[in-house]
Design a protein around this motif. Structure first.
Motif, mmCIF file in Angstrom:
data_model
loop_
_atom_site.group_PDB
_atom_site.id
_atom_site.type_symbol
_atom_site.label_atom_id
_atom_site.label_comp_id
_atom_site.label_asym_id
_atom_site.label_seq_id
_atom_site.Cartn_x
_atom_site.Cartn_y
_atom_site.Cartn_z
ATOM 1 N N PRO A 76 0.785 -1.233 0.000
ATOM 2 C CA PRO A 76 0.000 0.000 0.000
ATOM 3 C C PRO A 76 0.819 1.287 0.000
ATOM 4 O O PRO A 76 0.328 2.319 -0.472
ATOM 5 C CB PRO A 76 -0.807 -0.108 1.311
ATOM 6 N N ARG A 77 2.046 1.241 0.529
ATOM 7 C CA ARG A 77 2.807 2.491 0.586
ATOM 8 C C ARG A 77 3.540 2.799 -0.717
ATOM 9 O O ARG A 77 4.193 3.835 -0.829
ATOM 10 C CB ARG A 77 3.791 2.449 1.746
ATOM 11 N N THR A 78 3.439 1.916 -1.703
ATOM 12 C CA THR A 78 3.982 2.224 -3.022
ATOM 13 C C THR A 78 2.957 3.026 -3.804
ATOM 14 O O THR A 78 1.772 3.055 -3.461
ATOM 15 C CB THR A 78 4.320 0.935 -3.787
ATOM 16 N N SER A 79 3.422 3.673 -4.858
ATOM 17 C CA SER A 79 2.501 4.449 -5.684
ATOM 18 C C SER A 79 1.657 3.496 -6.510
ATOM 19 O O SER A 79 2.169 2.645 -7.228
ATOM 20 C CB SER A 79 3.287 5.381 -6.614
ATOM 21 N N SER A 80 0.350 3.629 -6.401
ATOM 22 C CA SER A 80 -0.553 2.751 -7.138
ATOM 23 C C SER A 80 -0.577 3.136 -8.608
ATOM 24 O O SER A 80 -0.518 4.320 -8.954
ATOM 25 C CB SER A 80 -1.969 2.842 -6.568
ATOM 26 N N PRO A 81 -0.651 2.150 -9.508
ATOM 27 C CA PRO A 81 -0.759 2.462 -10.939
ATOM 28 C C PRO A 81 -2.013 3.260 -11.235
ATOM 29 O O PRO A 81 -3.037 3.120 -10.567
ATOM 30 C CB PRO A 81 -0.834 1.061 -11.585
ATOM 31 N N GLY A 82 -1.917 4.087 -12.259
ATOM 32 C CA GLY A 82 -3.087 4.852 -12.681
ATOM 33 C C GLY A 82 -3.518 5.911 -11.701
ATOM 34 O O GLY A 82 -4.702 6.230 -11.627
ATOM 35 N N GLY A 83 -2.582 6.437 -10.913
ATOM 36 C CA GLY A 83 -2.934 7.492 -9.973
ATOM 37 C C GLY A 83 -3.826 7.026 -8.845
ATOM 38 O O GLY A 83 -4.618 7.793 -8.323
ATOM 39 N N GLY A 84 -3.718 5.754 -8.471
ATOM 40 C CA GLY A 84 -4.495 5.242 -7.343
ATOM 41 C C GLY A 84 -5.916 4.870 -7.682
ATOM 42 O O GLY A 84 -6.782 4.867 -6.808
ATOM 43 N N ALA A 85 -6.171 4.525 -8.954
ATOM 44 C CA ALA A 85 -7.536 4.198 -9.368
ATOM 45 C C ALA A 85 -8.069 2.960 -8.670
ATOM 46 O O ALA A 85 -9.274 2.809 -8.505
ATOM 47 C CB ALA A 85 -7.579 3.998 -10.886
ATOM 48 N N PHE A 86 -7.162 2.079 -8.238
ATOM 49 C CA PHE A 86 -7.599 0.833 -7.615
ATOM 50 C C PHE A 86 -7.198 0.771 -6.147
ATOM 51 O O PHE A 86 -7.238 -0.282 -5.541
ATOM 52 C CB PHE A 86 -6.998 -0.361 -8.378
ATOM 53 N N ARG A 87 -6.806 1.874 -5.546
ATOM 54 C CA ARG A 87 -6.311 1.834 -4.169
ATOM 55 C C ARG A 87 -7.381 1.338 -3.193
ATOM 56 O O ARG A 87 -7.090 0.499 -2.335
ATOM 57 C CB ARG A 87 -5.805 3.217 -3.741
ATOM 58 N N THR A 88 -8.584 1.835 -3.304
ATOM 59 C CA THR A 88 -9.653 1.372 -2.406
ATOM 60 C C THR A 88 -9.937 -0.108 -2.616
ATOM 61 O O THR A 88 -10.090 -0.877 -1.652
ATOM 62 C CB THR A 88 -10.932 2.185 -2.631
ATOM 63 N N GLY A 89 -10.000 -0.506 -3.876
ATOM 64 C CA GLY A 89 -10.225 -1.914 -4.168
ATOM 65 C C GLY A 89 -9.112 -2.799 -3.644
ATOM 66 O O GLY A 89 -9.358 -3.911 -3.170
ATOM 67 N N TYR A 90 -7.875 -2.277 -3.702
ATOM 68 C CA TYR A 90 -6.751 -3.062 -3.187
ATOM 69 C C TYR A 90 -6.858 -3.238 -1.673
ATOM 70 O O TYR A 90 -6.643 -4.335 -1.154
ATOM 71 C CB TYR A 90 -5.418 -2.400 -3.533
ATOM 72 N N TRP A 91 -7.166 -2.166 -0.966
ATOM 73 C CA TRP A 91 -7.275 -2.254 0.489
ATOM 74 C C TRP A 91 -8.360 -3.256 0.895
ATOM 75 O O TRP A 91 -8.169 -4.060 1.819
ATOM 76 C CB TRP A 91 -7.576 -0.885 1.088
ATOM 77 N N LEU A 92 -9.477 -3.228 0.213
ATOM 78 C CA LEU A 92 -10.545 -4.185 0.513
ATOM 79 C C LEU A 92 -10.093 -5.618 0.237
ATOM 80 O O LEU A 92 -10.316 -6.526 1.048
ATOM 81 C CB LEU A 92 -11.787 -3.854 -0.308
ATOM 82 N N SER A 93 -9.438 -5.810 -0.898
ATOM 83 C CA SER A 93 -9.015 -7.156 -1.292
ATOM 84 C C SER A 93 -7.892 -7.664 -0.407
ATOM 85 O O SER A 93 -7.912 -8.820 0.043
ATOM 86 C CB SER A 93 -8.565 -7.149 -2.763
ATOM 87 N N ALA A 94 -6.884 -6.816 -0.132
ATOM 88 C CA ALA A 94 -5.742 -7.240 0.689
ATOM 89 C C ALA A 94 -6.177 -7.524 2.121
ATOM 90 O O ALA A 94 -5.709 -8.488 2.745
ATOM 91 C CB ALA A 94 -4.666 -6.163 0.666
ATOM 92 N N GLY A 95 -7.057 -6.687 2.664
ATOM 93 C CA GLY A 95 -7.556 -6.935 4.012
ATOM 94 C C GLY A 95 -8.349 -8.228 4.090
ATOM 95 O O GLY A 95 -8.231 -8.996 5.050
ATOM 96 N N TYR A 96 -9.149 -8.483 3.071
ATOM 97 C CA TYR A 96 -9.945 -9.715 2.975
ATOM 98 C C TYR A 96 -9.034 -10.941 2.993
ATOM 99 O O TYR A 96 -9.215 -11.865 3.787
ATOM 100 C CB TYR A 96 -10.747 -9.630 1.685
ATOM 101 N N VAL A 97 -8.035 -10.954 2.117
ATOM 102 C CA VAL A 97 -7.128 -12.098 2.011
ATOM 103 C C VAL A 97 -6.291 -12.254 3.275
ATOM 104 O O VAL A 97 -6.095 -13.378 3.775
ATOM 105 C CB VAL A 97 -6.221 -11.954 0.772
ATOM 106 N N SER A 98 -5.800 -11.160 3.812
ATOM 107 C CA SER A 98 -4.954 -11.225 5.004
ATOM 108 C C SER A 98 -5.700 -11.826 6.190
ATOM 109 O O SER A 98 -5.144 -12.621 6.951
ATOM 110 C CB SER A 98 -4.433 -9.828 5.360
ATOM 111 N N PHE A 99 -6.948 -11.441 6.347
ATOM 112 C CA PHE A 99 -7.736 -12.010 7.442
ATOM 113 C C PHE A 99 -7.950 -13.509 7.240
ATOM 114 O O PHE A 99 -7.846 -14.297 8.186
ATOM 115 C CB PHE A 99 -9.099 -11.304 7.543
ATOM 116 N N MET A 100 -8.247 -13.914 6.018
ATOM 117 C CA MET A 100 -8.476 -15.330 5.759
ATOM 118 C C MET A 100 -7.195 -16.145 5.954
ATOM 119 O O MET A 100 -7.252 -17.293 6.421
ATOM 120 C CB MET A 100 -9.018 -15.534 4.339
ATOM 121 N N LEU A 101 -6.050 -15.564 5.620
ATOM 122 C CA LEU A 101 -4.784 -16.284 5.811
ATOM 123 C C LEU A 101 -4.506 -16.551 7.286
ATOM 124 O O LEU A 101 -3.770 -17.492 7.614
ATOM 125 C CB LEU A 101 -3.633 -15.480 5.201
#
Length: 276
Positions: free
Chosen positions: A173-198
């Motif tokens: 998350p602390r890297t610059s997201s491609p496309g000016g952060g167009a998917f940053r919210t989606g990434y946080w939701l997805s990464a949090g989802y996977v991390s909890f399941m792991l």
């Protein structure tokens, strides 16, 4: 002798799955296969050059479907002596190596799908994928060891899992997201989802292959629910989040020779001078 899978492929361990577990696994196989067919259909509707994440999902779901068909058929397991037993007599438990083959393929591809939406370098992504393989291999080796040494492999795998969590929740998350952060919210939701399941997979391992506290049937139900949530359910959610993101914002390039041939080649100054 009946026609059930356990009749045709009888278990070779004292602690083994029941017919109810086999039926559950066949249900999981059917659901995974259904989602796989839907994703394949969705992939074919997308323009070429925008199918990377869909193709990764197809690979993951294909591997999972084959693994669950194998487990439902009572294939891909080995009887291993358990460390902890309900009685003092020696006993064996079914250890499903086919499940670890599945995870060896699907776990890094799942992480790759997520990390490609960040600005992480190739070296950081490869290291994270390697650590995911360490988690799976340590889980497999630990499950095949009948002595207390199995918990050393459990520890190794857990430490590697911390690195995966670090990449998903801190480094990525602390890297610059491609496309000016167009998917940053989606990434946080997805990464949090996977991390909890792991977080839940080591708990299941400790209760099943590790300590023999739950039966192989309960193990199949538990792992099946986890694989369902982190497999077809998550992939559907992830692809839905990507539906409106411009693929060009990720900066992907095919690198095909045909692309290079199609690109116009400008003559050098010397060639232009010679032509004059």
């Amino acid at each position: 002798m009946g026609n059930h899978a356990l009749d045709l492929n009888p278990p070779d361990a004292v602690f083994h799955i029941t017919t109810h577990a086999s039926d559950w696994l066949f249900s999981m196989f059917s659901f995974n296969t259904l989602v796989l067919l839907l994703v394949i259909g969705l992939t074919l509707t997308r323009p070429r050059g925008t199918r990377l994440f869909h193709n990764l999902a197809v690979i993951i779901l294909t591997t999972t479907s084959i693994a669950y068909f194998s487990m439902a058929s009572d294939l891909g397991a080995a009887g291993i002596d358990t460390e902890f037993r309900e009685t003092g007599a020696p006993a064996t438990r079914q250890i499903w190596y086919v499940r670890y083959i599945q995870w060896f393929i699907t776990f890094p591809l799942l992480l790759l799908s997520l990390l490609l939406t960040t600005g992480l370098s190739v070296s950081d992504i490869l290291t994270t994928l390697f650590m995911s393989e360490v988690v799976v291999i340590c889980g497999l080796v630990g499950s095949l060891v009948h002595s207390t040494y199995k918990w050393a492999y459990f520890t190794f795998g857990t430490v590697a899992l911390f690195y995966v969590w670090y990449s998903l929740l801190v480094n990525g998350p602390r890297t610059s997201s491609p496309g000016g952060g167009a998917f940053r919210t989606g990434y946080w939701l997805s990464a949090g989802y996977v991390s909890f399941m792991l977080l839940t997979y080591p708990i299941c391992w400790a209760c099943s292959e590790g300590s023999n506290l739950i039966t192989p049937t309960d193990e199949m139900i538990w792992y099946g629910i986890l694989d369902l949530i982190t497999g077809p359910v998550f992939l559907s959610f992830f692809l839905f989040q990507l539906r409106a993101v411009d693929y060009e914002s990720f900066g992907f390039a095919s690198g095909k020779y045909s692309d290079a041939v199609a690109a116009p080649v400008r003559p050098t100054k010397a060639q232009e001078a010679g032509a004059v």
